[in-house]
Design an enzyme around this catalytic site. Structure first.
Site, short mmCIF file in Angstrom:
data_model
loop_
_atom_site.label_atom_id
_atom_site.label_comp_id
_atom_site.label_asym_id
_atom_site.label_seq_id
_atom_site.Cartn_x
_atom_site.Cartn_y
_atom_site.Cartn_z
CB THR A 1 11.93 -9.76 -10.67
OG1 THR A 1 13.08 -9.62 -11.51
CG2 THR A 1 11.39 -11.18 -10.78
CD GLN B 1 -7.67 -1.17 7.86
OE1 GLN B 1 -7.99 -2.34 8.04
NE2 GLN B 1 -6.43 -0.76 8.02
CB SER C 1 -2.58 -3.27 1.07
OG SER C 1 -1.59 -4.02 1.73
CG HIS D 1 -0.17 -6.49 5.10
ND1 HIS D 1 -0.10 -6.18 6.44
CD2 HIS D 1 -0.01 -5.33 4.45
CE1 HIS D 1 0.11 -4.88 6.57
NE2 HIS D 1 0.17 -4.35 5.37
CB CYS E 1 -0.55 1.14 10.07
SG CYS E 1 0.08 -0.08 8.94
N GLY F 1 0.80 -1.21 0.00
CA GLY F 1 0.00 0.00 0.00
C GLY F 1 0.84 1.27 0.00
CB THR F 2 3.91 2.25 1.83
OG1 THR F 2 3.34 2.28 3.15
CG2 THR F 2 4.97 3.33 1.73
CG ASN G 1 -5.29 3.82 8.97
OD1 ASN G 1 -5.72 4.88 8.51
ND2 ASN G 1 -4.14 3.74 9.59
#
Lengths: 392, 392
Positions: A238, A180, A200, A202, A326, A72-73, A152
């Site tokens: 990659t 979120q 994102s 995770h 976070c 996300g960042t 979030n």
């Protein structure tokens, strides 16, 4: 017996078993470089295509509009800088809100430092961006508006459709950080008419190290990571195929199970809040009372420090975050609660409880039981409580 | 029986079984956010510390000098932009070589576009940067020199100690992309006195999606990804702990087994080249004859196109790359072979064979056998061969 209860799903989640199962062969069997033309590469590329399709489908995008990133960042950094740098002939005004994730706010600050004019929109006490405010600041000089879909820390959900409509009517670019919100809200990029959206993995029971940026077809964006021609020549490096495969599966499951998961976590969350109120006095629930993500309860406790509560819960095996979300490693004051006008003396007294798909009622009872003891203990030794008692 | 032989380890590798074993619990047991202060976070952070130690040890760095990134591309982008932006008061001249990876070259091109003066150093026919050339262009206006340790297409190893010494004597920053060299060469950042070094996991039997940038203590570098305070506030974004754990283990194993692996792949590679010469005429080995990575054989074939060879080998289950290396999806001409002065008519005729830890002699015999047939077939139908024959 050492008991462990994880109530920090807004920070990160475990990888779902089905998701991990799909990832495993990609580490040591289908391990080719997805950009290679030989059979090892093509096999990896097929899995990548499938993953891209799944993520696209989850938000009603085309697969060719999904670009995998490292998370996300990176996607937030890229969206904002990329859209601004590719469209800066039009003007130099950009808009965001005061309650965005640090990866958005820091990027706006950097652009401000470079000479762009930035408006940081305020929010009301529930964390909602006022539409009239937004309309008031939009100008012919505005390039980009970036407002998160849901927060979030407190879980407040914005009127994102109305915001997008307002912004797009003026022909201005609109980006939303949906990290979120993804998996909790039905998101349709066509309906929303957003230009770019950050996702994102995770936070939705997929692996860490992978996210995506949706960029609407035809929207110009400058690349952030440069080098090879991966990701339709938009994001070099990659491709992390095993993680992309996991993300795709997690997105598919999240959409499939959305209603059931939301019902379950919302029920538990509401039960938790009721029990909290039954057992503990002097608490305040932050965020919008209704328009709020189902798995988050952000709570301020009178007189006692959130970090102390967190550390004492931790001794009982219970994992929660302080307000500062976070990256809980930071102990700095929450800019979200500050923007919502939460009184200074309460901001530090805040804990975010965020429930997972496998949280149980029995776990919640355990947490309430421990919390009652901890809060009493902390309040007993708190100089603030003493002063208040004295004054009475 | 469908036979599969992977001779493309310079493009990517499978994840070693021991490495994957260490990663597995990090997906669904020790899944905390390494930045969280509770026990789930601390457990993840302990694994992260251990991984950082292992990577640091592999290049004789301090753990606090290792910053995890999403891979080599991000690390190269970051190193170059970050060092230049943080030190641009000194001058505006930057230096690299003509044979760098695209993630380095594209970054230099972007900086050139921004107004920096860039020198792209030439190389000799073996791919070696001339030290006298370098010394000649260094000036009081030079901020940064970035030269790779070993080349990813032909395997040529630079006189990196001498280069570093020359650059550092002038007080200029030195970065090296060691992605392809790592695990094959003994690297000691203290001895080398380098300011920054790029490493990657998926070329050394670790997972994709993770790399690292070594930055010498005290060296100023501007951040590339911004937001949270992860990685000592140098690289924002939730850390990909499972991948970092895998990278750490892969680095440890690579260093432990370096001599054995190198001996093995070098023997196989040299056997391969001998057999190639015994069975096929009109071939040219590119790269330095001795000063070259042990697992790479870059070969040009008279009269026939590399892509055709690659595709026909693929039909026999054999995976190789054309000259254009890592992102083999590109079919553009190799800038590395061009810089080395390989004749235009041979550049397109090139295949990179890169051997893995589990390549066998028997596999090589199989490849030679197939290659002999393919080369004969392609040469028989090649208009060039016909013209040459006619002329004789």
């Amino acid at each position: 017996m050492e008991r462990k209860v994880f109530l920090d799903s807004a920070s990160t989640t475990y990888v779902n078993a089905e998701v991990l199962q799909e990832m495993l062969p990609v580490f040591d069997t289908v391990y080719g470089n997805a950009n290679s033309l030989h059979n090892f590469g093509r096999a990896a590329n097929e899995l990548l295509d499938k993953a891209r399709d799944r993520v696209a489908k989850a938000i009603n995008a085309k697969a060719s509009e999904i670009y995998f990133t490292s998370g996300g960042t990176e996607a937030n950094n890229w969206a904002i800088k990329g859209l601004v740098y590719a469209n800066n002939l039009k003007g130099n005004h950009i808009i965001t809100s005061q309650i965005e994730h640090d990866s958005v706010l820091e990027t706006f600050k950097e652009l401000e430092h470079e000479g762009f004019r930035v408006t940081y929109l305020p929010v009301d006490k529930n964390g909602i961006v006022n539409l009239a405010n937004l309309m008031h600041v939009l100008s012919s000089n505005t390039i980009l508006v970036s407002i998160m879909t849901a927060n979030n820390e407190v879980g407040t959900i914005q009127h994102i459709n109305a915001i997008s409509k307002t912004v797009k009517e003026k022909g201005i670019l609109f980006h939303t950080d949906a990290v979120q919100a993804f998996s909790n809200l039905k998101i349709d990029v066509k309906e929303l008419n957003v230009d770019a959206m950050t996702l994102s993995s995770h936070k939705i029971y997929g692996p860490k190290g992978i996210g995506a940026l949706y960029v609407k077809r035809g929207v110009k964006i400058k690349n952030l990571l440069i080098g090879g021609s991966q990701e339709f020549s938009k994001r070099a490096g990659t491709v992390n195929v095993p993680a992309a495969v996991g993300f795709g599966k997690a997105a598919e499951l999240a959409i499939r199970d959305m209603k059931a998961t939301n019902d379950k976590t919302k029920n538990l969350r509401d039960y938790f809040i009721r029990e909290l109120k039954n057992h503990i006095t002097g608490i305040h629930i932050n965020g919008h009372p209704i328009q709020r993500l189902p798995h988050i309860a952000n709570v301020s406790f009178d007189y006692i420090d959130g970090e102390s509560i967190m550390l004492m819960l931790d001794l009982d095996g219970i994992a929660v975050s302080t307000g500062a979300a976070c990256s809980s490693g930071d102990t700095k004051e929450s800019h979200v609660l500050r923007a919502m006008g939460v009184p200074t003396e309460l901001i530090k007294n805040t804990i975010r409880f965020s429930f997972t798909k496998r949280t149980t009622k029995e776990e919640i009872n355990y947490v309430i039981e421990k919390l009652e003891v901890i809060v009493k203990k902390l309040r007993d030794i708190s100089p603030l409580t003493k002063r208040i008692k004295k004054e009475r």
